[in-house]
Design a protein around this motif. Structure first.
Motif, short mmCIF file in Angstrom:
data_model
loop_
_atom_site.label_atom_id
_atom_site.label_comp_id
_atom_site.label_asym_id
_atom_site.label_seq_id
_atom_site.Cartn_x
_atom_site.Cartn_y
_atom_site.Cartn_z
N TRP A 1 -4.79 -3.20 -4.77
CA TRP A 1 -4.57 -2.25 -3.67
C TRP A 1 -3.26 -1.50 -3.89
O TRP A 1 -3.20 -0.27 -3.77
N TYR A 2 -2.21 -2.23 -4.24
CA TYR A 2 -0.91 -1.64 -4.55
C TYR A 2 -1.06 -0.60 -5.68
O TYR A 2 -0.51 0.51 -5.60
N LYS A 3 -1.80 -0.95 -6.70
CA LYS A 3 -2.01 -0.03 -7.82
C LYS A 3 -2.75 1.22 -7.36
O LYS A 3 -2.42 2.34 -7.77
N SER A 4 -3.76 1.04 -6.51
CA SER A 4 -4.54 2.19 -6.03
C SER A 4 -3.72 3.10 -5.13
O SER A 4 -4.06 4.27 -4.94
N ALA B 1 8.22 -6.97 -4.04
CA ALA B 1 7.94 -5.67 -4.64
C ALA B 1 6.61 -5.09 -4.15
O ALA B 1 6.53 -3.90 -3.81
N ILE B 2 5.58 -5.92 -4.10
CA ILE B 2 4.25 -5.41 -3.77
C ILE B 2 4.08 -5.20 -2.27
O ILE B 2 3.52 -4.18 -1.84
N LEU C 1 -8.87 5.08 -6.65
CA LEU C 1 -9.50 3.92 -7.28
C LEU C 1 -9.84 4.17 -8.74
O LEU C 1 -10.27 3.26 -9.45
N ASP C 2 -9.62 5.41 -9.20
CA ASP C 2 -10.01 5.77 -10.57
C ASP C 2 -9.15 5.09 -11.62
O ASP C 2 -9.59 4.93 -12.77
N VAL D 1 1.16 -5.05 -12.60
CA VAL D 1 1.03 -3.78 -11.88
C VAL D 1 2.40 -3.23 -11.46
O VAL D 1 2.51 -2.05 -11.12
N ILE D 2 3.42 -4.07 -11.48
CA ILE D 2 4.76 -3.61 -11.11
C ILE D 2 5.44 -2.94 -12.31
O ILE D 2 6.08 -1.90 -12.17
N PHE D 3 5.30 -3.55 -13.49
CA PHE D 3 5.96 -3.04 -14.69
C PHE D 3 4.96 -2.34 -15.60
O PHE D 3 3.75 -2.57 -15.52
#
Length: 455
Positions: free
Chosen positions: A439-442, A306-307, A80-81, A388-390
């Motif tokens: 969430w995907y990013k984390s 993608a996500i 989560l950072d 968050v994808i690119f």
């Protein structure tokens, strides 16, 4: 999301929709021109659910797992950072939508604030938001399980259209069928909406194996084979004492949703062929389009792919070309446009903001294909998903725009109209996708559904 394709030849509101491609269309030559392959730097490339034109997934039927879901999920290390303070503020705004709009009796959340109804597409968003809120530690596991239990209980008991499949729309207050032309059995089903829900039911099992039995009870009630005909998706609609049963889904939407049926063990191979497609140039970028009637073409299914499901190199996945198109629009004309489907706070209340539609690029229409004046040109949910994808300067511009658009709202608004006014149609899909994107990013930019098959 409800995907209606009407049979009228012209782009106008039909009196009697035939809703799934009523025109006969000659099949396209497999050797037709194909769009050039475009590559971008991504934050990460997650393994895909492997799909091509000729190979079906070797997936268990009835959502039965052959692998240990808990072991799979331990491979994903959450961090989560790397979520910024501004992104945390977005997450908290999104969480408030679900706090405010859930009916505690049914567990269902209103699709649009003040509109006490939902679809299977929206219930998938509801489940996604719940799992994301838990992963982001904005609710506890006890709270998440209680919410999911309410949703699954309602899904297992709600009346089905003709005792076959979930109705197109339900009351969030009673869990009973609702919507236009509704009779006591409902007014039909959307194969696309059910397909997306099947994806999120599979994710639920993978994240929380103790819900396996409840999910099985739900899907065993559903006659999923009725939503598949000629190895593609079919929906139905009851209106004026007549039931229409026709092919459902257009390019992008069809392939995304069909994967839900593959996860349930159904053969939908014809959903992934190049039939009924052509190639056009939009601002000098080649893109596939669907050549059937009312071929809605938005960015949504490609971002969801993608996500939720991961990078997919199949011919139909045009995410990178679509991203380039929007980026080019911004750099060449200074227009920060992100075209997507969204609820709007004016008539006709929902719009498909099409990248290309019946010979015209950048055209926003109603679900019947009628052009909309002063359309929404920037979708907060899809812009944030792309961010968050690119990973480039444009993705940063998109992220900051969503943050700026949301500053004065208690929950995340839908988007921006062409005249720069705010689209304040607060809805479940906007707030859910931003939570799931975080969430995907984390997860280190790994897709939510962990692959369980290998090629």
């Amino acid at each position: 999301m409800s995907f209606f394709a009407y049979s009228n030849e012209e782009s106008k509101e039909p009196e009697q929709p035939s809703f799934y491609g009523g025109r006969s269309v000659s099949q396209q030559n497999e050797q037709q021109q194909q769009p050039e392959k475009i590559t971008f730097q991504r934050r990460a490339i997650a393994p895909a659910i492997p799909i091509d034109d000729n190979t079906q997934l070797n997936i268990r039927s009835n959502l039965q797992h052959n692998l240990n879901a808990s072991a799979l999920n331990t491979k994903i290390v959450l961090s989560l950072d790397n979520i910024s303070r501004q992104e945390w503020l977005l997450a908290k705004k999104a969480s408030y939508y679900f706090e405010r709009n859930e009916n505690k009796k049914t567990g269902l959340t209103d699709s649009v604030q003040g509109y006490h109804h939902t679809t299977m597409w929206d219930i998938a968003s509801d489940i996604g938001a719940t799992l994301a809120l838990e992963a982001l530690e904005l609710i506890t596991t006890v709270q998440a399980d209680a919410k999911l239990n309410r949703i699954l209980t309602t899904l297992s008991t709600m009346p089905l259209y003709n005792d076959q499949l979930p109705n197109r729309e339900y009351s969030t207050e009673t869990g009973l069928p609702s919507g236009k032309n509704n009779n006591r059995n409902g007014n039909g089903w959307s194969a696309l909406d059910i397909g997306r829900l099947l994806i999120w039911l599979e994710i639920t099992i993978q994240q929380k194996p103790h819900f396996q039995k409840q999910v099985n009870i739900i899907t065993e009630r559903w006659l999923l084979s009725r939503a598949v005909h000629k190895k593609t998706l079919y929906g139905t609609r009851y209106q004026k004492n007549d039931e229409l049963y026709r092919q459902e889904g257009r390019l992008g939407y069809l392939q995304y949703a069909a994967q839900g049926y593959q996860l349930a063990g159904l053969d939908v191979a014809n959903s992934f062929t190049r039939d009924h497609t052509a190639v056009v140039n939009v601002d000098n970028i080649p893109l596939y389009i669907d050549s059937r009637n009312v071929p809605f073409f938005t960015t949504d299914p490609y971002v969801l792919q993608a996500i939720e499901l991961g990078e997919n190199a199949a011919w139909w996945n045009q995410l990178e070309s679509i991203y380039l198109l929007h980026k080019q629009q911004y750099t060449q004309s200074d227009k920060l446009w992100i075209f997507a489907e969204d609820a709007i706070n004016k008539s006709p209340w929902f719009s498909y903001n099409n990248i290309y539609f019946y010979g015209k690029s950048w055209l926003s229409t109603s679900s019947g294909g009628k052009p909309i004046e002063n359309p929404q040109v920037f979708s907060n949910k899809i812009a944030f998903g792309l961010s968050v994808i690119f990973e480039d300067a444009f993705s940063d511009v998109l992220r900051q725009a969503v943050i700026q658009n949301s500053r004065s709202s208690r929950v995340i608004p839908t988007g921006i109209y062409k005249n720069n006014a705010l689209n304040a149609s607060y809805n479940i899909n906007t707030n859910s996708l931003i939570l799931v994107s975080l969430w995907y990013k984390s997860r280190g930019n790994k897709a939510i559904l962990t692959p369980t098959t290998t090629n």
